[in-house]
Design a protein around this motif. Structure first.
Motif, PDB file in Angstrom:
ATOM      1  N   GLU A 284       0.595  -1.211   0.013  1.00 14.41           N
ATOM      2  CA  GLU A 284       0.013  -0.057   0.049  1.00 14.41           C
ATOM      3  C   GLU A 284       0.930   1.161   0.014  1.00 14.41           C
ATOM      4  N   GLY A 285       2.132   1.064   0.239  1.00 12.38           N
ATOM      5  CA  GLY A 285       3.073   2.340   0.177  1.00 12.38           C
ATOM      6  C   GLY A 285       3.063   2.994   1.399  1.00 12.38           C
ATOM      7  N   ILE A 286       2.548   2.374   2.586  1.00  9.89           N
ATOM      8  CA  ILE A 286       2.466   2.980   3.748  1.00  9.89           C
ATOM      9  C   ILE A 286       3.831   2.670   4.518  1.00  9.89           C
ATOM     10  N   LYS A 287       4.266   3.598   5.409  1.00  9.06           N
ATOM     11  CA  LYS A 287       5.099   3.586   6.169  1.00  9.06           C
ATOM     12  C   LYS A 287       4.811   3.012   7.717  1.00  9.06           C
ATOM     13  N   VAL A 288       5.745   2.314   8.274  1.00  4.73           N
ATOM     14  CA  VAL A 288       5.331   1.699   9.468  1.00  4.73           C
ATOM     15  C   VAL A 288       6.384   2.246  10.773  1.00  4.73           C
ATOM     16  N   TYR A 289       5.539   2.369  12.078  1.00  9.46           N
ATOM     17  CA  TYR A 289       6.284   2.274  13.159  1.00  9.46           C
ATOM     18  C   TYR A 289       5.940   1.151  13.849  1.00  9.46           C
ATOM     19  N   ILE A 290       6.922   0.588  14.438  1.00  6.18           N
ATOM     20  CA  ILE A 290       6.696  -0.561  15.198  1.00  6.18           C
ATOM     21  C   ILE A 290       6.721  -0.333  16.564  1.00  6.18           C
ATOM     22  N   MET A 291       5.755  -0.817  17.585  1.00  8.35           N
ATOM     23  CA  MET A 291       5.929  -0.429  18.965  1.00  8.35           C
ATOM     24  C   MET A 291       5.448  -1.766  19.900  1.00  8.35           C
ATOM     25  N   GLY A 292       6.197  -1.707  21.034  1.00  5.51           N
ATOM     26  CA  GLY A 292       5.689  -2.734  22.018  1.00  5.51           C
ATOM     27  C   GLY A 292       6.158  -2.294  23.489  1.00  5.51           C
ATOM     28  N   HIS A 293       6.057  -3.491  24.365  1.00  8.01           N
ATOM     29  CA  HIS A 293       6.597  -3.078  25.647  1.00  8.01           C
ATOM     30  C   HIS A 293       7.786  -3.531  25.798  1.00  8.01           C
ATOM     31  N   VAL A 294       8.186  -4.736  25.746  1.00  5.29           N
ATOM     32  CA  VAL A 294       9.366  -5.459  26.102  1.00  5.29           C
ATOM     33  C   VAL A 294      10.362  -5.347  25.043  1.00  5.29           C
ATOM     34  N   PRO A 295      11.163  -4.764  24.875  1.00 10.53           N
ATOM     35  CA  PRO A 295      12.382  -4.629  23.822  1.00 10.53           C
ATOM     36  C   PRO A 295      12.798  -5.937  23.454  1.00 10.53           C
ATOM     37  N   PRO A 296      12.907  -6.196  22.006  1.00  7.58           N
ATOM     38  CA  PRO A 296      13.779  -7.248  21.732  1.00  7.58           C
ATOM     39  C   PRO A 296      15.302  -7.311  21.958  1.00  7.58           C
ATOM     40  N   THR A 297      15.744  -8.019  22.623  1.00  5.85           N
ATOM     41  CA  THR A 297      17.103  -8.157  23.098  1.00  5.85           C
ATOM     42  C   THR A 297      17.571  -9.607  23.376  1.00  5.85           C
ATOM     43  N   THR A 298      18.576 -10.213  23.551  1.00  9.03           N
ATOM     44  CA  THR A 298      19.088 -11.397  23.681  1.00  9.03           C
ATOM     45  C   THR A 298      18.688 -12.059  24.974  1.00  9.03           C
ATOM     46  N   LYS A 299      18.650 -10.957  25.947  1.00 10.34           N
ATOM     47  CA  LYS A 299      18.018 -11.301  27.361  1.00 10.34           C
ATOM     48  C   LYS A 299      16.704 -11.476  27.552  1.00 10.34           C
ATOM     49  N   THR A 300      15.663 -10.629  26.521  1.00 10.93           N
ATOM     50  CA  THR A 300      14.432 -10.461  26.956  1.00 10.93           C
ATOM     51  C   THR A 300      13.711 -11.543  26.057  1.00 10.93           C
ATOM     52  N   ILE A 335      21.585  -2.443  19.436  1.00  7.76           N
ATOM     53  CA  ILE A 335      21.657  -2.863  18.061  1.00  7.76           C
ATOM     54  C   ILE A 335      21.622  -4.521  17.967  1.00  7.76           C
ATOM     55  N   LEU A 336      20.767  -4.773  17.227  1.00  8.29           N
ATOM     56  CA  LEU A 336      20.384  -6.129  16.859  1.00  8.29           C
ATOM     57  C   LEU A 336      21.060  -6.545  15.675  1.00  8.29           C
ATOM     58  N   HIS A 337      21.620  -7.927  15.346  1.00  8.49           N
ATOM     59  CA  HIS A 337      22.249  -8.229  14.221  1.00  8.49           C
ATOM     60  C   HIS A 337      21.300  -9.410  13.634  1.00  8.49           C
ATOM     61  N   ARG A 338      21.706  -9.475  12.245  1.00  6.57           N
ATOM     62  CA  ARG A 338      21.154 -10.473  11.349  1.00  6.57           C
ATOM     63  C   ARG A 338      21.483 -11.973  12.008  1.00  6.57           C
ATOM     64  N   TYR A 339      20.640 -13.008  11.985  1.00  5.21           N
ATOM     65  CA  TYR A 339      20.824 -14.225  12.481  1.00  5.21           C
ATOM     66  C   TYR A 339      21.086 -15.046  11.000  1.00  5.21           C
ATOM     67  N   PRO A 340      21.805 -16.225  10.982  1.00  9.79           N
ATOM     68  CA  PRO A 340      21.871 -16.892   9.690  1.00  9.79           C
ATOM     69  C   PRO A 340      20.369 -17.570   9.589  1.00  9.79           C
ATOM     70  N   LYS A 341      20.229 -17.835   8.477  1.00  9.83           N
ATOM     71  CA  LYS A 341      18.704 -18.660   8.383  1.00  9.83           C
ATOM     72  C   LYS A 341      18.636 -20.042   8.852  1.00  9.83           C
ATOM     73  N   LYS A 342      17.648 -20.561   9.553  1.00  4.95           N
ATOM     74  CA  LYS A 342      18.114 -21.899  10.036  1.00  4.95           C
ATOM     75  C   LYS A 342      17.824 -23.074   8.684  1.00  4.95           C
ATOM     76  N   ASN A 409      22.576  -3.363   6.536  1.00  8.53           N
ATOM     77  CA  ASN A 409      22.118  -4.287   5.699  1.00  8.53           C
ATOM     78  C   ASN A 409      21.898  -5.721   6.510  1.00  8.53           C
ATOM     79  N   ASP A 410      22.573  -5.642   7.687  1.00  7.41           N
ATOM     80  CA  ASP A 410      22.683  -6.646   8.811  1.00  7.41           C
ATOM     81  C   ASP A 410      22.062  -6.225  10.183  1.00  7.41           C
ATOM     82  N   LEU A 411      21.806  -4.936  10.237  1.00  6.89           N
ATOM     83  CA  LEU A 411      21.869  -4.254  11.853  1.00  6.89           C
ATOM     84  C   LEU A 411      20.562  -3.778  11.867  1.00  6.89           C
ATOM     85  N   VAL A 412      19.844  -3.946  12.998  1.00  4.82           N
ATOM     86  CA  VAL A 412      18.458  -3.227  13.266  1.00  4.82           C
ATOM     87  C   VAL A 412      18.719  -2.540  14.654  1.00  4.82           C
ATOM     88  N   VAL A 413      18.129  -1.226  14.471  1.00  2.00           N
ATOM     89  CA  VAL A 413      18.316  -0.192  15.795  1.00  2.00           C
ATOM     90  C   VAL A 413      16.745  -0.182  16.596  1.00  2.00           C
TER      91      VAL A 413
END
Ligand SMILES: [Zn+2]
Length: 521
Positions: A284-300, A335-342, A409-413
Motif C-alpha cells: 500500500e506504500g505505507i510507512k510503519v512504526y513498530i511499538m511494543g513493551h518489552v524491547p527485543p534483546t538477547t536477554k528479553t 543494536i541487533l544483528h542478522r541471524y543466519p537462516k535456519k 544491511n545486517d543491523l537493526v536499531v
C-alpha cells in the motif's frame, strides 16, 4: 465504571478462559466502561484526517501505585509511615516525597501521574499527530507478601489511566488525538504470564477485557485480531501505520507460551501476522512504526522469536521507519544483528521444541548483551547501580556489531524510551517525523526531544510551602546534543560508531549518552 464488570474480570482471572465467562464479557460490552470514553474510534478512517503536525509523543512505564503514601518509608516501597524518628528521617530526605521518590524502588504517586498526563497533554495535544504508549501502567508487585497485587487492581490502573489519557488528549474541536496502547508485563495477572487462545479457539479472556478497556483506541476492524493475539495495526496519520505488538508472546519470562518457531504457538501466530502486516503496508506504500513493551534483546526475547523479529525488521526496512519500546526504564538504544537462516532439519527439530544448540548462530556471549532487565525478568529498575555496567555492555555490543556486520544491511536499531515512573526522574519524548508525502524520505524519524522534571527540586519546593505542581523541561535533543541530522537507522549506527572511537570528543559524547540514560539525576 460498572463494578459488575470488574468482578467479571476477576472471575476471568481467577478461573481462566471459560467460554461462558468470555460470552459474559461480550454481553457486558454493551455498557460503556470508561468515564471519559468517546464514541469516536481511532480507526483506519484516520488516514484522511488532518492535521499533520509531524510530531508524536512517546509515553511509557507509568507504574501507578494507589498505595503510594507521602511521608512513608522507602523500605516499605513508600507504602507505610515510619514508626519513629519521622522528622529526623524527613530532614534527611529518606521518606516518600510529595511528587514521587526518585532513585528508589517506589512506584508513581497517582496525583503525579494525573498531573503529568494533564501537563503533557495541555502542552502538546494541539501540536502532535498521535501518542505511542508502550505499557506497564500498573505498579510493580513490590510487596507480594503484604499488599497482594490482584488482577482487579491491575485492570483498575489501566482503566483509570486510559480514561485520563483520553480525557486529556481531547482537542478543542472535540476530536481525539490517536493514542496507541500495548500491554506491558505488569499489566497482566499473574505478572509476565499471558497464555494464548484456548484450545477451542476462544479469545484469551485478558485480551478480551483489554479490547474493551481500549475499545476507542483499537480500530473496529482490528478488535478480533487483538482479542486473538493482543496485537493490532492502526493508521495514525496520512500514510503512517503503527503495528502495536504483544511482546509478551516473545518474552522469555512468559513461560505460559511456547516458542515462535513452533507451529500454532501464540508467538508463531504473532510473527505470521507481523510479516503479513508488513507485506500489506509495503504493497500500500505505507510507512510503519513498530511499538511494543518489552524491547527485543538477547536477554528479553525467546531466542527464536528474536531471530524472527530481526529477520523481518531487516527484510522490511524499506517499510519500517523505527522500533519504539519501553520496559527497561533507561534511555538507550540497542543494536541487533542478522541471524543466519535456519536449515530445514533445524526447523523440524525446533518445532518439536527440543533444546536448541548454540552452534546455529553466532550470537553474543552471555556477557555481551544488555543488562536492562533484572534476573527474574521483571522491569529491572536497577537503581543507579547498573548504569556503568549497562553502558559498558552497550558499548561492547555496538563495537562488536559494527565490526562484524555490514551496517544497515545486517543491523537493526531498537529504541527504548525512559519511563514516566521516577526511577530517576519522570520523562516523556516528543518525536518529529517527515510528513511530506512527495519526499522519498516520507515517514523518516527526524528528531526527538527528551523532556523530564526534576522531582527533587519540586519536592523541596513543596516541603517549603510552594504547592505549584511540577513542570517539565528539556533534557536533551538529538539534533543539538548528538548533532544528528535525522534518526534513520544509518544515523544511529553512525552515532554508535562515534561512541566507540578513542578520542576526547568521542569520550565526551559517550559520557553525555550515559548521563542521559538516567534522566538528569
Ligand atoms: Zn515492563
Amino acid at each position: 465504571m460498572p463494578t459488575s464488570y470488574i468482578y467479571l474480570a476477576i472471575l476471568l482471572y481467577t478461573f481462566g478462559s471459560s467460554s461462558i465467562l468470555v460470552q459474559g464479557v461480550f454481553q457486558q460490552q454493551q455498557k460503556p466502561l470508561l468515564p471519559f470514553s468517546s464514541p469516536t474510534a481511532v480507526s483506519n478512517s484516520n488516514i484522511s484526517s488532518p492535521p499533520q503536525y509531524g510530531r508524536f509523543l512517546h509515553l511509557t512505564d507509568i507504574h501507578m501505585d494507589d498505595h503510594y503514601k507521602v511521608g512513608a518509608t522507602i523500605t516499605s516501597f513508600c507504602h507505610r509511615d515510619p514508626r519513629k524518628h519521622k522528622k529526623k528521617k524527613a530532614r534527611k530526605g529518606k521518606l516518600a516525597g510529595h511528587w514521587g521518590t526518585p532513585t528508589t524502588d517506589c512506584d508513581s504517586a497517582p496525583h503525579m501521574v494525573y498531573h503529568s498526563i494533564d501537563w503533557i497533554a495541555q502542552e502538546w495535544k494541539d501540536k502532535i499527530d498521535f501518542v505511542v504508549w508502550t505499557g506497564d501502567n500498573a505498579r510493580h508487585d513490590t510487596e507480594p507478601g503484604k499488599i497482594r497485587r490482584s488482577g482487579r487492581e491491575i485492570l483498575e490502573y489501566n482503566i483509570k489511566i486510559t480514561g485520563a489519557l483520553q480525557h486529556a488528549f481531547k482537542r478543542a474541536d472535540n476530536s481525539s488525538v490517536p493514542i496507541v496502547p500495548c500491554i506491558g508485563n505488569n499489566d497482566i495477572h499473574p505478572h509476565n504470564l499471558l497464555t494464548g487462545p484456548t484450545d477451542t479457539g476462544d479469545s484469551n479472556p485478558q485480551l478480551v477485557v483489554y479490547s474493551d478497556i481500549w475499545r476507542d483506541l483499537i480500530p473496529k476492524d482490528q478488535v478480533a485480531t487483538f482479542r486473538h493475539g493482543g496485537y493490532f495495526s492502526v493508521d495514525v496519520a496520512q500514510g503512517i501505520r503503527i503495528l502495536s505488538l504483544n511482546t509478551l508472546y516473545f518474552f522469555d519470562s512468559n513461560t505460559a507460551v511456547g516458542r515462535c518457531d513452533a507451529y500454532g504457538e501464540p508467538g508463531w501466530d504473532h510473527i505470521q501476522w507481523l510479516q503479513q502486516a508488513l507485506e500489506q503496508a509495503r504493497s500500500e506504500g505505507i510507512k510503519v512504526y513498530i511499538m511494543g513493551h518489552v524491547p527485543p534483546t538477547t536477554k528479553t526475547f525467546k531466542r527464536d522469536c528474536l531471530h524472527d523479529y530481526t529477520r523481518l525488521a531487516l527484510d522490511y526496512q524499506d517499510v519500517i521507519k523505527a522500533h519504539f519500546y519501553g520496559h527497561a526504564n533507561a534511555d538507550h538504544f540497542q543494536i541487533l544483528h542478522r541471524y543466519p537462516k535456519k536449515k530445514k532439519h533445524q526447523h523440524q527439530r525446533l518445532a518439536r521444541q527440543q533444546p536448541m544448540d548454540d552452534d546455529d548462530d553466532d550470537d553474543y556471549d552471555n556477557d555481551d548483551d544488555d543488562d536492562d532487565d533484572d534476573s527474574n525478568g521483571g522491569c529491572g529498575r536497577g537503581i543507579g547501580i547498573r548504569r556503568s555496567n549497562m553502558g559498558r555492555q552497550l558499548r561492547k555490543q555496538y563495537k562488536k556489531n559494527l565490526k562484524r556486520y555490514n551496517g544497515i544491511n545486517d543491523l537493526v536499531v531498537i529504541h527504548v524510551a525512559p519511563p514516566l515512573l521516577p526511577v530517576y526522574n519522570p520523562g516523556f519524548r516528543v518525536n518529529e517525523y517527515n510528513v511530506d508525502p512527495t519526499s522519498p524520505r516520507f515517514g523518516t524519524w527526524m528528531k526527538y526531544t527528551q523532556w523530564y522534571t526534576d522531582l527533587a527540586h519540586w519536592n523541596e519546593q513543596y516541603a517549603h510551602g510552594n504547592t505549584t505542581p511540577p513542570s517539565f523541561q528539556v533534557e536533551y535533543t538529538t539534533d543539538v546534543d548528538y548533532e544528528m541530522k535525522d534518526l534513520s537507522p544509518q544515523s544511529w549506527l553512525d552515532l554508535a560508531r562515534l561512541f566507540v572511537q578513542k578520542s576526547p570528543a568521542a569520550h565526551s559524547l559517550w559520557s553525555n549518552y550515559l548521563q542521559n540514560m538516567v534522566v538528569q539525576t
